[in-house]
Design a protein around this motif. Structure first.
Motif, short mmCIF file in Angstrom:
data_model
loop_
_atom_site.label_atom_id
_atom_site.label_comp_id
_atom_site.label_asym_id
_atom_site.label_seq_id
_atom_site.Cartn_x
_atom_site.Cartn_y
_atom_site.Cartn_z
N ARG A 163 0.49 -1.13 0.25
CA ARG A 163 0.08 0.15 -0.15
C ARG A 163 1.03 1.30 0.08
N ASN A 179 -3.98 4.74 0.78
CA ASN A 179 -5.86 4.42 0.47
C ASN A 179 -5.49 3.30 1.93
N SER A 246 -11.06 8.26 -11.45
CA SER A 246 -11.83 6.70 -11.12
C SER A 246 -11.97 5.88 -12.77
N SER A 273 -5.66 4.46 -10.64
CA SER A 273 -6.19 5.28 -11.64
C SER A 273 -4.93 6.65 -11.22
N SER A 277 -5.04 8.83 -3.77
CA SER A 277 -6.09 8.91 -3.33
C SER A 277 -7.06 8.18 -3.86
N GLY A 278 -7.79 7.67 -3.58
CA GLY A 278 -8.88 6.60 -4.37
C GLY A 278 -8.72 5.76 -5.13
N GLY A 279 -10.08 5.12 -5.87
CA GLY A 279 -9.30 4.08 -7.54
C GLY A 279 -9.85 4.74 -7.72
N LYS A 300 -8.60 -1.07 -9.18
CA LYS A 300 -10.01 -0.40 -7.38
C LYS A 300 -9.02 0.31 -7.37
N ASP A 301 -8.32 0.07 -5.88
CA ASP A 301 -7.48 0.87 -5.33
C ASP A 301 -6.05 1.00 -5.11
N SER A 337 -8.93 -2.47 -0.59
CA SER A 337 -9.86 -1.95 0.51
C SER A 337 -11.21 -2.66 0.40
N PHE A 340 -14.08 -2.50 -2.10
CA PHE A 340 -13.42 -2.41 -4.06
C PHE A 340 -13.92 -3.40 -3.96
#
Length: 340
Positions: A163, A179, A246, A273, A277-279, A300-301, A337, A340
């Protein structure tokens, strides 16, 4: 009883010292580390040192070196209670991510660390990173390791290896885990966030799976990019596209045709992505629907480092049942995560 920790030195700034006559950095004999850091003799663990014969800059660390490290841990797994890998900072997240997938059923800590300044520098961050990493690598409770995964320690923070990402080439606080929560923090007390720690399935026994394929290409898209570039590339088995936000890409017929032809040629397409941050959320915007149409795989993330090394490990790996897509979308080592 003192816990036994195997320290594997691969190279990097942490193992260098300045020649004050020339002003240049040079590697020192890492077997003399106990003289460089006499505090190591005060630790409540017994440390054995295994340096690479030739210390490597982290930019030279890759699949062959990951195999060497994973294989060495596998061969010495029963002899030690924990493992610490000293590594250059530039590609440490790649190595941490790769090892997380290669070391299955891990029940012991494998910690990676490095430093921004050489160990002999007056303002070095190397000593704290090394000493605290050894604490985490030897931390047990009721005869069970607290950390049972591949983790990265840097500047008072313990992060999940797959991560983590390096975001600063200048600051001591060089790594983030955008994340996922930190696994622990070092202050007056050595803190562990128990609820955030990864645990392998109880039925899964430990093994070092050294399979790594290099038929993987990573490509970051950008406004104005010529998709015809893909026609000039040799056939690849996995293309990881780092898309906008995204998971959006140019909404053109040329995009659709290019991606379709890639899929028809047998290339797996993974979408991650560009955002830290995010996915990925395929279908959230119209400009992401093309990925669903061609059967692309959502990253995903996952971090880019995690997606790349996971793809390299899974591609053509005979030790996994099911398709590449099915296995890639699974959360194997805490790299994805739950939402997701």
């Amino acid at each position: 009883m003192k816990r036994k920790v195997l320290l594997i030195y691969t190279g990097g700034t942490i193992g260098m010292e300045k020649d004050y006559k020339t002003g240049s950095l040079q590697a020192f004999n890492f077997e003399n580390i106990f003289q460089k850091i006499p505090e190591m003799n005060l630790l409540e663990c017994k440390v054995s040192v295994h340096p690479f014969k030739v210390p490597l800059d982290s930019s030279d660390m890759g699949p062959e070196e990951w195999k060497i490290i994973a294989n060495y841990i596998g061969k010495n797994y029963e002899k030690y209670d924990g493992f610490l890998i000293l590594h250059g900072t530039d590609t440490m997240s790649y190595t941490a991510s790769a090892l997380s997938f290669m070391l299955k059923g891990l029940r012991k800590p494998v910690i990676l660390t490095g430093s921004q300044l050489p160990i002999g520098d007056l303002r070095t961050d190397a000593k704290e990173n090394l000493l605290t990493s050894l604490y985490y690598a030897s931390l047990y409770e009721n005869d069970e390791a607290m950390v049972q995964e591949v983790a990265l320690y840097f500047e008072y923070k313990l992060l999940r290896g797959n991560r983590s990402l390096k975001y600063s080439a200048e600051f001591f606080d060089a790594y983030q885990s955008p994340n996922y929560s930190v696994l622990g923090k070092s202050g007056v007390h050595l803190n562990i966030e128990r609820a955030e720690l990864f645990r392998a399935d109880k039925e899964e026994s430990f093994c070092a799976d050294l399979h790594i394929s290099q038929d993987v290409l990573f490509w970051r898209i950008f406004p104005g990019m010529q998709l015809s570039l893909f026609k000039e590339l040799p056939k690849m088995k996995v293309l990881i596209l780092q898309a906008f936000g995204s998971g959006t890409i140019f909404n053109t017929e040329k995009t659709r045709n290019t991606l379709t032809k890639l899929r028809e040629s047998g290339t797996e397409i993974v979408v991650v992505s560009q955002c830290v941050s995010g996915g990925i959320s395929i279908g959230k915007y119209n400009n992401s629907n093309v990925f669903a149409e061609v059967g692309a795989i959502s990253g995903k993330d996952m971090t880019a480092e995690s997606a790349i090394t996971k793809a390299m490990h899974l591609l053509d790996n005979p030790n996994y049942e099911g398709t590449f897509a099915e296995n890639f979308e699974k959360n194997l080592r805490g790299e994805i995560s739950e939402h997701f």
